[in-house]
Motif scaffolding. Structure first.
Motif, mmCIF file in Angstrom:
data_model
loop_
_atom_site.group_PDB
_atom_site.id
_atom_site.type_symbol
_atom_site.label_atom_id
_atom_site.label_comp_id
_atom_site.label_asym_id
_atom_site.label_seq_id
_atom_site.Cartn_x
_atom_site.Cartn_y
_atom_site.Cartn_z
ATOM 1 N N MET A 1 0.857 -1.193 0.000
ATOM 2 C CA MET A 1 0.000 0.000 0.000
ATOM 3 C C MET A 1 0.890 1.240 0.000
ATOM 4 O O MET A 1 1.848 1.328 0.762
ATOM 5 C CB MET A 1 -0.919 0.037 1.223
ATOM 6 N N ALA B 1 -2.813 5.285 -0.566
ATOM 7 C CA ALA B 1 -3.751 4.184 -0.311
ATOM 8 C C ALA B 1 -4.014 4.018 1.177
ATOM 9 O O ALA B 1 -5.161 3.811 1.599
ATOM 10 C CB ALA B 1 -3.220 2.888 -0.913
ATOM 11 N N GLY C 1 -1.646 -4.996 3.407
ATOM 12 C CA GLY C 1 -2.835 -4.558 2.697
ATOM 13 C C GLY C 1 -3.928 -4.111 3.647
ATOM 14 O O GLY C 1 -3.749 -4.085 4.863
ATOM 15 N N PRO C 2 -5.086 -3.742 3.117
ATOM 16 C CA PRO C 2 -6.159 -3.134 3.907
ATOM 17 C C PRO C 2 -6.918 -4.142 4.770
ATOM 18 O O PRO C 2 -7.982 -4.628 4.417
ATOM 19 C CB PRO C 2 -7.062 -2.525 2.840
#
Length: 150
Positions: free
Chosen positions: A10, A14, A82-83
């Motif tokens: 990211m 982001a 990541g998210p």
């Protein structure tokens, strides 16, 4: 390729967009935390200090420093995996080393371990423009199984 050699998944943009969407309370009363950079197992954040972050005596409050360390470690983890909104703090220990003057505070984050289920990292906090740390924190985060990624 080792975890240390892997670039973040990211970008700063982001991560900032994710935080704005999933944690709007970070911007309550105006934006106070900015992600300045993310790198392999690292991050740098800035707390834009205003009146709500000060305690009597004109110093940045302990809860504000704690929040910066916690958010900083979370950002460093998200940048790598990541998210994952459901990655949660399981422990955070902070040592307040000296009083920061009123002004921005910088968090330098370094992940010490990034596993499939746990991450451990440290946050060193500095008054902007000063090399002496004002606080140091070590935290552990639980990473949920991959099927819980948002």
């Amino acid at each position: 390729m080792s975890a240390a050699a892997r670039p973040p998944v990211m970008s700063v943009a982001a991560v900032e967009a994710f935080l704005a969407a999933e944690f709007p309370q970070l911007r309550h009363g105006g934006r106070s935390v900015t992600v300045e950079s993310v790198g392999p197992l690292t991050a740098r954040l800035r707390l834009h200090v205003d009146e709500r972050h000060l305690r009597p005596g004109g110093t940045v409050s302990g809860p504000s420093l704690f929040m910066l360390a916690d958010v900083g470690l979370y950002v460093a983890i998200l940048a790598q995996i990541g998210p994952v909104a459901l990655a949660v703090t399981t422990n955070l220990n902070i040592n307040f080393l000296r009083k920061p003057p009123p002004g921005d505070v910088i968090a330098e984050i370094r992940l010490l371990k990034l596993g499939k289920r746990l991450a451990v990292g440290e946050a060193t906090l500095f008054a902007d423009g000063d090399d002496a740390p004002v606080a140091h924190a070590v935290g552990t985060y639980s990473i949920p199984p991959q099927n819980t990624v948002l």
